[in-house]
Design a protein around this motif. Sequence first.
Motif, PDB file in Angstrom:
ATOM      1  N   ILE A   1      -5.644   3.610   7.688  1.00 33.78           N
ATOM      2  CA  ILE A   1      -6.455   3.630   6.466  1.00 33.78           C
ATOM      3  C   ILE A   1      -7.931   3.526   6.837  1.00 33.78           C
ATOM      4  O   ILE A   1      -8.779   4.251   6.299  1.00 33.78           O
ATOM      5  CB  ILE A   1      -6.042   2.483   5.524  1.00 33.78           C
ATOM      6  N   GLU A   2      -8.240   2.635   7.782  1.00 37.24           N
ATOM      7  CA  GLU A   2      -9.629   2.459   8.201  1.00 37.24           C
ATOM      8  C   GLU A   2     -10.190   3.718   8.849  1.00 37.24           C
ATOM      9  O   GLU A   2     -11.370   4.052   8.667  1.00 37.24           O
ATOM     10  CB  GLU A   2      -9.717   1.285   9.178  1.00 37.24           C
ATOM     11  N   SER A   3      -9.347   4.444   9.586  1.00 39.19           N
ATOM     12  CA  SER A   3      -9.805   5.669  10.242  1.00 39.19           C
ATOM     13  C   SER A   3      -9.885   6.852   9.283  1.00 39.19           C
ATOM     14  O   SER A   3     -10.500   7.871   9.608  1.00 39.19           O
ATOM     15  CB  SER A   3      -8.870   6.027  11.398  1.00 39.19           C
ATOM     16  N   GLY A   4      -9.255   6.702   8.118  1.00 36.43           N
ATOM     17  CA  GLY A   4      -9.240   7.793   7.147  1.00 36.43           C
ATOM     18  C   GLY A   4      -8.103   8.772   7.335  1.00 36.43           C
ATOM     19  O   GLY A   4      -7.987   9.742   6.577  1.00 36.43           O
ATOM     20  N   ASP A   5      -7.240   8.517   8.320  1.00 40.49           N
ATOM     21  CA  ASP A   5      -6.114   9.426   8.543  1.00 40.49           C
ATOM     22  C   ASP A   5      -5.052   9.296   7.454  1.00 40.49           C
ATOM     23  O   ASP A   5      -4.310  10.244   7.196  1.00 40.49           O
ATOM     24  CB  ASP A   5      -5.486   9.150   9.909  1.00 40.49           C
ATOM     25  N   LEU A   6      -4.956   8.099   6.853  1.00 39.04           N
ATOM     26  CA  LEU A   6      -4.067   7.898   5.711  1.00 39.04           C
ATOM     27  C   LEU A   6      -4.913   7.478   4.516  1.00 39.04           C
ATOM     28  O   LEU A   6      -5.850   6.684   4.657  1.00 39.04           O
ATOM     29  CB  LEU A   6      -3.018   6.826   6.014  1.00 39.04           C
TER      30      LEU A   6
ATOM     31  N   PRO B   1       3.742  -3.018   3.379  1.00 38.73           N
ATOM     32  CA  PRO B   1       2.598  -3.926   3.379  1.00 38.73           C
ATOM     33  C   PRO B   1       1.391  -3.243   4.021  1.00 38.73           C
ATOM     34  O   PRO B   1       1.509  -2.591   5.052  1.00 38.73           O
ATOM     35  CB  PRO B   1       3.093  -5.113   4.220  1.00 38.73           C
ATOM     36  N   GLU B   2       0.227  -3.393   3.404  1.00 40.56           N
ATOM     37  CA  GLU B   2      -0.933  -2.605   3.810  1.00 40.56           C
ATOM     38  C   GLU B   2      -1.337  -2.841   5.254  1.00 40.56           C
ATOM     39  O   GLU B   2      -1.884  -1.952   5.902  1.00 40.56           O
ATOM     40  CB  GLU B   2      -2.085  -2.848   2.822  1.00 40.56           C
ATOM     41  N   GLU B   3      -1.041  -4.022   5.809  1.00 37.14           N
ATOM     42  CA  GLU B   3      -1.418  -4.291   7.192  1.00 37.14           C
ATOM     43  C   GLU B   3      -0.705  -3.366   8.170  1.00 37.14           C
ATOM     44  O   GLU B   3      -1.204  -3.120   9.278  1.00 37.14           O
ATOM     45  CB  GLU B   3      -1.140  -5.755   7.545  1.00 37.14           C
ATOM     46  N   GLU B   4       0.451  -2.821   7.790  1.00 37.90           N
ATOM     47  CA  GLU B   4       1.152  -1.909   8.681  1.00 37.90           C
ATOM     48  C   GLU B   4       0.460  -0.545   8.750  1.00 37.90           C
ATOM     49  O   GLU B   4       0.680   0.234   9.688  1.00 37.90           O
ATOM     50  CB  GLU B   4       2.615  -1.765   8.257  1.00 37.90           C
ATOM     51  N   PHE B   5      -0.365  -0.232   7.756  1.00 40.68           N
ATOM     52  CA  PHE B   5      -1.114   1.024   7.752  1.00 40.68           C
ATOM     53  C   PHE B   5      -2.591   0.829   8.092  1.00 40.68           C
ATOM     54  O   PHE B   5      -3.335   1.805   8.182  1.00 40.68           O
ATOM     55  CB  PHE B   5      -1.049   1.671   6.358  1.00 40.68           C
ATOM     56  N   ALA B   6      -3.033  -0.428   8.229  1.00 41.44           N
ATOM     57  CA  ALA B   6      -4.462  -0.752   8.272  1.00 41.44           C
ATOM     58  C   ALA B   6      -5.290   0.124   9.210  1.00 41.44           C
ATOM     59  O   ALA B   6      -6.314   0.673   8.797  1.00 41.44           O
ATOM     60  CB  ALA B   6      -4.649  -2.232   8.606  1.00 41.44           C
ATOM     61  N   PRO B   7      -4.903   0.317  10.484  1.00 40.47           N
ATOM     62  CA  PRO B   7      -5.745   1.130  11.372  1.00 40.47           C
ATOM     63  C   PRO B   7      -5.916   2.564  10.878  1.00 40.47           C
ATOM     64  O   PRO B   7      -6.996   3.154  11.019  1.00 40.47           O
ATOM     65  CB  PRO B   7      -4.995   1.096  12.710  1.00 40.47           C
TER      66      PRO B   7
ATOM     67  N   ALA C   1       0.843  -1.192   0.000  1.00 45.04           N
ATOM     68  CA  ALA C   1       0.000   0.000   0.000  1.00 45.04           C
ATOM     69  C   ALA C   1       0.878   1.242   0.000  1.00 45.04           C
ATOM     70  O   ALA C   1       1.830   1.343   0.788  1.00 45.04           O
ATOM     71  CB  ALA C   1      -0.920   0.012   1.222  1.00 45.04           C
ATOM     72  N   ALA C   2       0.575   2.168  -0.900  1.00 46.93           N
ATOM     73  CA  ALA C   2       1.193   3.495  -0.908  1.00 46.93           C
ATOM     74  C   ALA C   2       0.176   4.448  -0.294  1.00 46.93           C
ATOM     75  O   ALA C   2      -0.987   4.481  -0.721  1.00 46.93           O
ATOM     76  CB  ALA C   2       1.545   3.923  -2.325  1.00 46.93           C
ATOM     77  N   VAL C   3       0.593   5.190   0.717  1.00 48.22           N
ATOM     78  CA  VAL C   3      -0.353   6.036   1.449  1.00 48.22           C
ATOM     79  C   VAL C   3       0.253   7.404   1.723  1.00 48.22           C
ATOM     80  O   VAL C   3       1.472   7.591   1.701  1.00 48.22           O
ATOM     81  CB  VAL C   3      -0.760   5.394   2.791  1.00 48.22           C
ATOM     82  N   ALA C   4      -0.634   8.344   2.016  1.00 49.82           N
ATOM     83  CA  ALA C   4      -0.219   9.687   2.424  1.00 49.82           C
ATOM     84  C   ALA C   4      -1.310  10.290   3.295  1.00 49.82           C
ATOM     85  O   ALA C   4      -2.477   9.885   3.221  1.00 49.82           O
ATOM     86  CB  ALA C   4       0.044  10.574   1.207  1.00 49.82           C
TER      87      ALA C   4
ATOM     88  N   ASN D   1      15.591   2.996   9.342  1.00 54.10           N
ATOM     89  CA  ASN D   1      16.213   1.691   9.132  1.00 54.10           C
ATOM     90  C   ASN D   1      15.284   0.542   9.523  1.00 54.10           C
ATOM     91  O   ASN D   1      15.655  -0.617   9.454  1.00 54.10           O
ATOM     92  CB  ASN D   1      17.542   1.581   9.885  1.00 54.10           C
ATOM     93  N   THR D   2      14.064   0.859   9.967  1.00 51.97           N
ATOM     94  CA  THR D   2      13.007  -0.128  10.173  1.00 51.97           C
ATOM     95  C   THR D   2      11.696   0.513   9.746  1.00 51.97           C
ATOM     96  O   THR D   2      11.629   1.722   9.504  1.00 51.97           O
ATOM     97  CB  THR D   2      12.879  -0.573  11.652  1.00 51.97           C
ATOM     98  N   SER D   3      10.643  -0.293   9.701  1.00 49.76           N
ATOM     99  CA  SER D   3       9.347   0.230   9.278  1.00 49.76           C
ATOM    100  C   SER D   3       8.532   0.797  10.432  1.00 49.76           C
ATOM    101  O   SER D   3       7.466   1.376  10.219  1.00 49.76           O
ATOM    102  CB  SER D   3       8.534  -0.880   8.603  1.00 49.76           C
ATOM    103  N   ALA D   4       9.012   0.636  11.664  1.00 43.18           N
ATOM    104  CA  ALA D   4       8.192   0.936  12.840  1.00 43.18           C
ATOM    105  C   ALA D   4       7.646   2.358  12.859  1.00 43.18           C
ATOM    106  O   ALA D   4       6.506   2.595  13.266  1.00 43.18           O
ATOM    107  CB  ALA D   4       8.997   0.663  14.108  1.00 43.18           C
ATOM    108  N   HIS D   5       8.451   3.325  12.424  1.00 41.40           N
ATOM    109  CA  HIS D   5       8.051   4.726  12.533  1.00 41.40           C
ATOM    110  C   HIS D   5       7.559   5.325  11.214  1.00 41.40           C
ATOM    111  O   HIS D   5       7.231   6.512  11.161  1.00 41.40           O
ATOM    112  CB  HIS D   5       9.218   5.546  13.065  1.00 41.40           C
ATOM    113  N   VAL D   6       7.507   4.506  10.181  1.00 33.74           N
ATOM    114  CA  VAL D   6       7.055   5.008   8.883  1.00 33.74           C
ATOM    115  C   VAL D   6       5.611   5.491   8.930  1.00 33.74           C
ATOM    116  O   VAL D   6       5.297   6.584   8.430  1.00 33.74           O
ATOM    117  CB  VAL D   6       7.250   3.935   7.788  1.00 33.74           C
TER     118      VAL D   6
END
Length: 299
Positions: A253-258, A245-251, A167-170, A226-231
Amino acid sequence: MRRHNLNDLLAFITVAREGSFTRAAAQLGVTQSALSQTVSGLEKRLKIRLLTRTTRSVSPTSAGERLMQTVGHRLDEIEFELDALTELSEKPAGTVRITCGDFVLRTLLLPRLAPVLLEYPDIKVEFDINYGFRDIVADRFDAGIRFGATVDKDMIAVPIGSTVRMAAVAAKAYLARHAAPKKPQDLLQHACIDIRFPTLGGTDAWEFEKRGRKVNVRVAGQVVFNTSAHVPAAALSGLGIAYLPEEEFAPHIESGDLVRVLEDWCPTFSGYHLYYPSRRLPTPAFSLVLNALRSEVFC
């Protein structure tokens, strides 16, 4: 034929690998002075210097490097075989070392392994959070976690999760200032939040695919981790477009913040796999860990 003390060889190999008498002594459970005497005794018997010692570091000489290459892996194999003998015990015990990323550790490994550790208190699991492509044999890990497509062919790979979609998000605030990209090449005009992988020595190109057409884009931006934790947090702050991976953004994306962008270009690929050397005899502790991780594979 003269026989050498295997403990002396183990002492040398440990010091050479750790690059420190202090760390090696702690690992072996001996004093630093005793370890130094052991290695000095080995050098005296072999009549050749194996280690170069300075006040700040310890490194193998050319002779020491040769001894490491020829003996080190054989000592590892002996240790593996001795570990396998614990199968004779009714009570699984020992340490299982796993190298993995922080997200999969938090969301998949810990939830599945916690019941095993509670049931078997003599089993210990050591996690190495690392985004490099570690050589698990050379670095003495029992297993690693990677996406299936990146696992070396000489490893046994066991799927432990479902397929993964990128997933590409902003953030909305970022997209209010910049028009959303329509194709991957448009990312060259955007600030992108990237990850530097240790093994690569730099950032990797972002990979996209649409109807069989693959496009790789080497992005740039103000922030690199150097890790995905803070992306996700950086993306939420409006610092640019992120790609994971979209699961790292899932909450978010669902809230609409990304907000997802380039959704039709984001590929799906095989998910997380646990991999380990094919020639290794598994200990009871490792077998329990393996079974716990693959017992809930998503279809």
